[in-house]
Scaffold this active site. Structure first.
Site, PDB file in Angstrom:
ATOM      1  N   PRO A  78       0.791  -1.242   0.000  1.00  9.16           N
ATOM      2  CG  PRO A  78      -0.006  -0.981   2.186  1.00  9.16           C
ATOM      3  CD  PRO A  78       0.703  -1.945   1.285  1.00  9.16           C
TER       4      PRO A  78
ATOM      5  N   GLY B   4       4.693   3.440  -1.091  1.00 10.43           N
ATOM      6  CA  GLY B   4       5.794   3.435  -2.035  1.00 10.43           C
ATOM      7  C   GLY B   4       6.950   2.663  -1.438  1.00 10.43           C
ATOM      8  N   GLY B   5       7.283   3.043  -0.217  1.00  5.96           N
ATOM      9  CA  GLY B   5       8.369   2.363   0.472  1.00  5.96           C
ATOM     10  C   GLY B   5       8.171   2.441   1.964  1.00  5.96           C
TER      11      GLY B   5
ATOM     12  CD  GLU C 177      10.384   4.581   7.509  1.00  4.43           C
ATOM     13  OE1 GLU C 177       9.711   4.335   6.483  1.00  4.43           O
ATOM     14  OE2 GLU C 177       9.991   5.367   8.401  1.00  4.43           O
TER      15      GLU C 177
ATOM     16  CG  HIS D  99      11.806   9.032   1.423  1.00  8.47           C
ATOM     17  ND1 HIS D  99      11.466  10.326   1.731  1.00  8.47           N
ATOM     18  CD2 HIS D  99      11.100   8.257   2.286  1.00  8.47           C
ATOM     19  CE1 HIS D  99      10.598  10.336   2.727  1.00  8.47           C
ATOM     20  NE2 HIS D  99      10.339   9.083   3.085  1.00  8.47           N
ATOM     21  CD  GLU D 100      10.945   4.643   2.153  1.00  7.34           C
ATOM     22  OE1 GLU D 100      11.014   4.660   3.393  1.00  7.34           O
ATOM     23  OE2 GLU D 100      10.023   5.221   1.528  1.00  7.34           O
TER      24      GLU D 100
ATOM     25  CG  HIS E 199      12.806   7.067   6.741  1.00  6.46           C
ATOM     26  ND1 HIS E 199      12.364   8.021   7.636  1.00  6.46           N
ATOM     27  CD2 HIS E 199      11.886   7.042   5.743  1.00  6.46           C
ATOM     28  CE1 HIS E 199      11.219   8.545   7.197  1.00  6.46           C
ATOM     29  NE2 HIS E 199      10.909   7.975   6.040  1.00  6.46           N
TER      30      HIS E 199
ATOM     31  CD  GLU F  25       8.076   9.891   6.615  1.00  2.80           C
ATOM     32  OE1 GLU F  25       8.811  10.094   5.619  1.00  2.80           O
ATOM     33  OE2 GLU F  25       7.873   8.757   7.084  1.00  2.80           O
TER      34      GLU F  25
ATOM     35  CG  ASP G  89      -3.194   6.071   7.994  1.00  3.01           C
ATOM     36  OD1 ASP G  89      -2.037   5.735   8.304  1.00  3.01           O
ATOM     37  OD2 ASP G  89      -3.836   5.593   7.044  1.00  3.01           O
TER      38      ASP G  89
ATOM     39  CE1 TYR H 159       4.786  11.746   4.523  1.00  5.25           C
ATOM     40  CE2 TYR H 159       6.846  11.067   3.540  1.00  5.25           C
ATOM     41  CZ  TYR H 159       5.681  10.749   4.195  1.00  5.25           C
ATOM     42  OH  TYR H 159       5.424   9.453   4.526  1.00  5.25           O
TER      43      TYR H 159
ATOM     44  NE  ARG I 178       3.719   4.660  -4.135  1.00  2.37           N
ATOM     45  CZ  ARG I 178       4.743   5.239  -4.751  1.00  2.37           C
ATOM     46  NH1 ARG I 178       5.122   4.797  -5.935  1.00  2.37           N
ATOM     47  NH2 ARG I 178       5.382   6.249  -4.190  1.00  2.37           N
TER      48      ARG I 178
ATOM     49  CE  LYS J 211       2.964   9.130  -5.107  1.00  2.00           C
ATOM     50  NZ  LYS J 211       4.353   9.516  -5.294  1.00  2.00           N
TER      51      LYS J 211
HETATM   52  N1  BES Z   1       7.514   5.772   6.502  1.00  2.00           N
HETATM   53  C1  BES Z   1       6.881   6.130   5.292  1.00  2.00           C
HETATM   54  C2  BES Z   1       5.635   5.331   5.013  1.00  2.00           C
HETATM   55  C3  BES Z   1       4.550   5.424   6.074  1.00  2.00           C
HETATM   56  C4  BES Z   1       4.352   6.568   6.835  1.00  2.00           C
HETATM   57  C5  BES Z   1       3.717   4.339   6.279  1.00  2.00           C
HETATM   58  C6  BES Z   1       3.355   6.602   7.813  1.00  2.00           C
HETATM   59  C7  BES Z   1       2.722   4.384   7.238  1.00  2.00           C
HETATM   60  C8  BES Z   1       2.539   5.516   8.003  1.00  2.00           C
HETATM   61  C9  BES Z   1       7.829   6.010   4.100  1.00  2.00           C
HETATM   62  O1  BES Z   1       9.134   6.373   4.398  1.00  2.00           O
HETATM   63  C10 BES Z   1       7.368   6.964   3.044  1.00  2.00           C
HETATM   64  O2  BES Z   1       7.364   8.141   3.314  1.00  2.00           O
HETATM   65  N2  BES Z   1       7.014   6.464   1.866  1.00  2.00           N
HETATM   66  C11 BES Z   1       6.577   7.271   0.746  1.00  2.00           C
HETATM   67  C12 BES Z   1       7.661   7.440  -0.266  1.00  2.00           C
HETATM   68  C13 BES Z   1       8.484   8.655  -0.161  1.00  2.00           C
HETATM   69  C14 BES Z   1       9.437   8.749  -1.345  1.00  2.00           C
HETATM   70  C15 BES Z   1       7.750   9.941   0.051  1.00  2.00           C
HETATM   71  C16 BES Z   1       5.465   6.518   0.049  1.00  2.00           C
HETATM   72  O3  BES Z   1       5.155   5.403   0.453  1.00  2.00           O
HETATM   73  O4  BES Z   1       4.910   7.042  -0.913  1.00  2.00           O
HETATM   74 ZN    ZN Z   2       9.342   8.450   4.732  1.00  2.00          ZN
END
Ligand code: BES
Ligand code: ZN
Length: 635
Positions: free
Chosen positions: A298, A300-301, A303, A327-328, A331, A350, A409, A417, A590, A592
């Protein structure tokens, strides 16, 4: 290793480095507890509104998981032993649980103890109160997960790329770890862990820990994580995965039919690590690997320490979406070493990471590339601020969030970010890059393996950088950034020569030039994204068709471009793209990419009907995190 001697190190950092240098101890029978000597454990943690646990009274210092993976029943089954530091002779250990089936709980040497499971609270789950003695050293909880456990996604073979084996992955952030492990599910609580995972022998199990690179004949995998981590960083994936090394201390895991392609995409991983270390100090976790998961992941990444979990949608075939890896990786410092103490401090994770990511990308791919990303980031941020303000949620545009009683969430927006990144850029501009880099390096080393909250960060910033200098404080305005709405007046204005070229082409197109006559040579994903965003609500259906003819957006293999393109198609009901959009929505989970499509679809009657129909088909492939969001939109 070169450390900045001036600054000195905390006991923990030194201990951890010792472990890295001497090789980590693999003894799971007698787990060592790095944080037994850690002074932060005796410091009170801020109240975490998203946890039932009482770590200030009794803290978990080490966890040993012993779980069998049952793909038939879609459950994990076994036990977790939690080692305790009972600071206040507490008689109750409170843990976070949700959707768990507790079988029995034992103290130290096997005597069963009483426990009470409170009623379920939406999002938060159930407080598990366990009777302990002031002398109790550890508790062992025998339990099963529920097939619907929100952190876990169980995939059928046909939902994987290989199509032959089932697949499992976890997603614990923010407060989903409690759906697969009873724990103190608060980011401020750090513990070491070890695990024994049993699965079928044709699969490999991987965790956010020391991993093997090949399958075991008996399907039993042992893990150690000797550096303290927070519960949201507990991670497990099980599937048919191969490993390919990408350098001295990094590599990629992916399904066998994808691993080559992934390795090609991630060629720059080692230089990213080297660049990150050159900026802010030694990578603390030994190995850095990425596992590319099936498309239903669900996010992008994620960490997870030593093993980033990633969506396959970044495998664009041209390395254009690898900023996500930077990015990851970043972290590994901001977040995994210095950790937001509560989810209200999420921007400390973030915002710092986006800033750090930008610095890595600048080093590895050059300034023009970095400038494009930063300018796109500002576009997204302005959009988010406008939306939140319009919806009457201007408070959610503060960096410091008030998420008490809400799903954490809700804090997952561009504010943490991008506003976070631009705040740090503002400090950088005011004090100069050299000073700011030295400050960040010291910040990461002094606060390594500790939680950080917004108030302590402000003090740290003042003590080490601003030092009460009123001119500097006025130039930066930390309070306005952290506790005020929107974008402060001193926000940087990102410049990009590359994107200026795109603006010229947008103008030409709006002035009547045909798409095929535009100058788009050597445009990369970022040029195209800026182009598509710049045309929002400006084009008509004919122009859209002209663009599609010239550039083939509908058949693009790039998930980022598709997501922006489909938004145009929805706005103008450009039906030629709908079959492709349906394919996208039913194959990618995903969130996003899903939200910006389902939301506008749901605004018209026809769109809503179409979206509901597609969602029914897509649903089995979506993770609970995405399902919850999309069901909220379509209801
Ligand atoms: N740690 C986040 C993902 C996250 C945050 C999951 C809060 C659940 C709750 C991860 O590092 C992240 O920010 N992923 C982004 C990608 C990034 C390049 C902005 C994503 O998943 O889109
Ligand atoms: Zn992140």
């Amino acid at each position: 290793m070169h450390f900045n001697r001036k600054f000195g190190f905390s006991t923990v950092a030194v201990l951890v480095l010792l472990f890295i240098i001497t090789g980590c101890n693999n003894n799971t029978e007698n787990p060592k507890t790095v944080n037994e000597t850690d002074e932060h454990i005796t410091t009170e943690l801020a109240k975490d509104a998203h946890s039932f646990s009482n770590p200030n009274d009794v803290a978990v210092t080490h966890m040993h998981l012993d779980l069998a993976v049952d793909f038939e029943q879609r459950i994990l089954h076994g036990s977790v032993r939690l080692d305790l530091d009972n600071k206040k002779d507490s008689k109750t250990l409170h843990l976070d649980t949700r959707q768990l089936h507790i079988e029995k709980i034992e103290l130290d040497n096997g005597e069963e103890t009483k426990y009470a499971l409170a009623n379920d609270v939406e999002y938060f789950g159930q407080d598990l109160a366990i009777e302990i003695l002031p002398t109790t050293k550890y508790v062992t909880i025998y339990y099963k997960t529920d097939p619907a456990a929100e952190a876990l996604q169980w995939l059928l073979p046909e939902q994987t790329s290989g199509g032959e084996h089932p697949f499992l992955f976890s997603q614990s952030q923010a407060i989903l770890a409690r759906t697969w492990v009873p724990c103190q599910d608060s980011p401020g609580v750090k513990f070491t862990y070890s695990a024994r995972i049993t699965t079928s022998p044709e699969l490999i199990a991987l965790m956010s820990a020391q991993n093997g690179t090949t399958k075991n004949e008996n399907g039993v995998y042992e893990f150690t994580m000797d550096q303290p981590v927070s519960s949201y960083l507990l991670a497990l994936t099980v599937g048919d995965l191969n490993f390919q090394s990408l350098g001295r201390n990094c590599g990629v895991y992916a399904e066998p039919n994808m691993v080559e392609k992934c390795a090609w995409e991630f060629t720059d991983m080692q230089s990213m690590i080297d660049s990150a270390e050159a900026l802010y100090g030694k990578y603390a976790w030994g190995q850095y690997d990425v596992v590319v998961l099936p498309p239903s992941f669900p996010f992008g990444g994620m960490e997870n320490p030593r093993l980033t979990f990633a969506t396959p949608t970044i495998i664009a075939g041209d390395r254009s979406l690898v900023a996500l890896i930077a990015h990851e990786l970043a972290h590994s410092w901001s977040g995994n070493l210095v950790t937001n103490e509560t989810w209200n401090d999420f921007w400390l994770n973030e915002g710092f990471t986006v800033y750090f990511e930008q610095r890595i990308m600048e080093k590895v791919f050059g300034t023009p590339y970095e400038e494009m990303e930063t300018k796109l980031g500002m576009g997204g941020l302005k959009h988010t601020i406008a939306r939140l303000t319009e919806e009457g949620n201007a408070d959610d545009t503060h960096l410091y969030l008030e998420l008490d009683g809400r799903n954490p969430d809700d804090g997952l927006t561009d504010i943490a970010y991008e506003k976070g990144r631009f705040f740090l850029q503002t400090i950088e501009k005011a004090v100069g890059r050299e000073k700011f880099d030295a400050f960040l390096k010291q910040y990461f080393s002094e606060n390594a393996f500790k939680p950080m909250n917004t108030a302590r960060f402000e003090k740290y910033l003042d003590d080490h950088l601003l030092k009460g200098d009123t001119a500097l404080i006025n130039a930066i305005q930390p309070k306005a950034w952290i506790y005020g709405p929107g974008l402060p007046a001193n926000a940087p204005v990102p410049q990009s020569i590359e994107l200026d070229k795109v603006e010229e082409q947008i103008e030409a197109f709006m002035g009547g030039k045909k798409a095929s006559e535009l100058t788009t040579d050597n445009w990369t994903t970022h040029h195209w994204l800026y182009f598509l965003r710049g045309l929002k609500s400006k084009v008509d259906t004919e122009q859209l068709a002209d663009l599609d003819d010239a550039f083939g957006f509908t058949t693009s293999g790039n998930s980022e471009i598709l997501c922006d393109w489909f938004q145009h198609c929805i706005a103008l009901e450009y039906k030629a793209a709908y079959p492709s959009m349906e394919k996208f929505l039913t194959s990618v989970g995903r969130r996003k990419f899903l939200t910006p499509l389902y939301e506008p679809l749901a605004e018209t009657e026809d769109g809503l009907a179409w979206a509901r129909n597609v969602y029914e088909k897509a649903k089995p492939g979506y993770h609970a995190v995405s399902k919850n969001t999309i069901e909220g939109i379509l209801k």
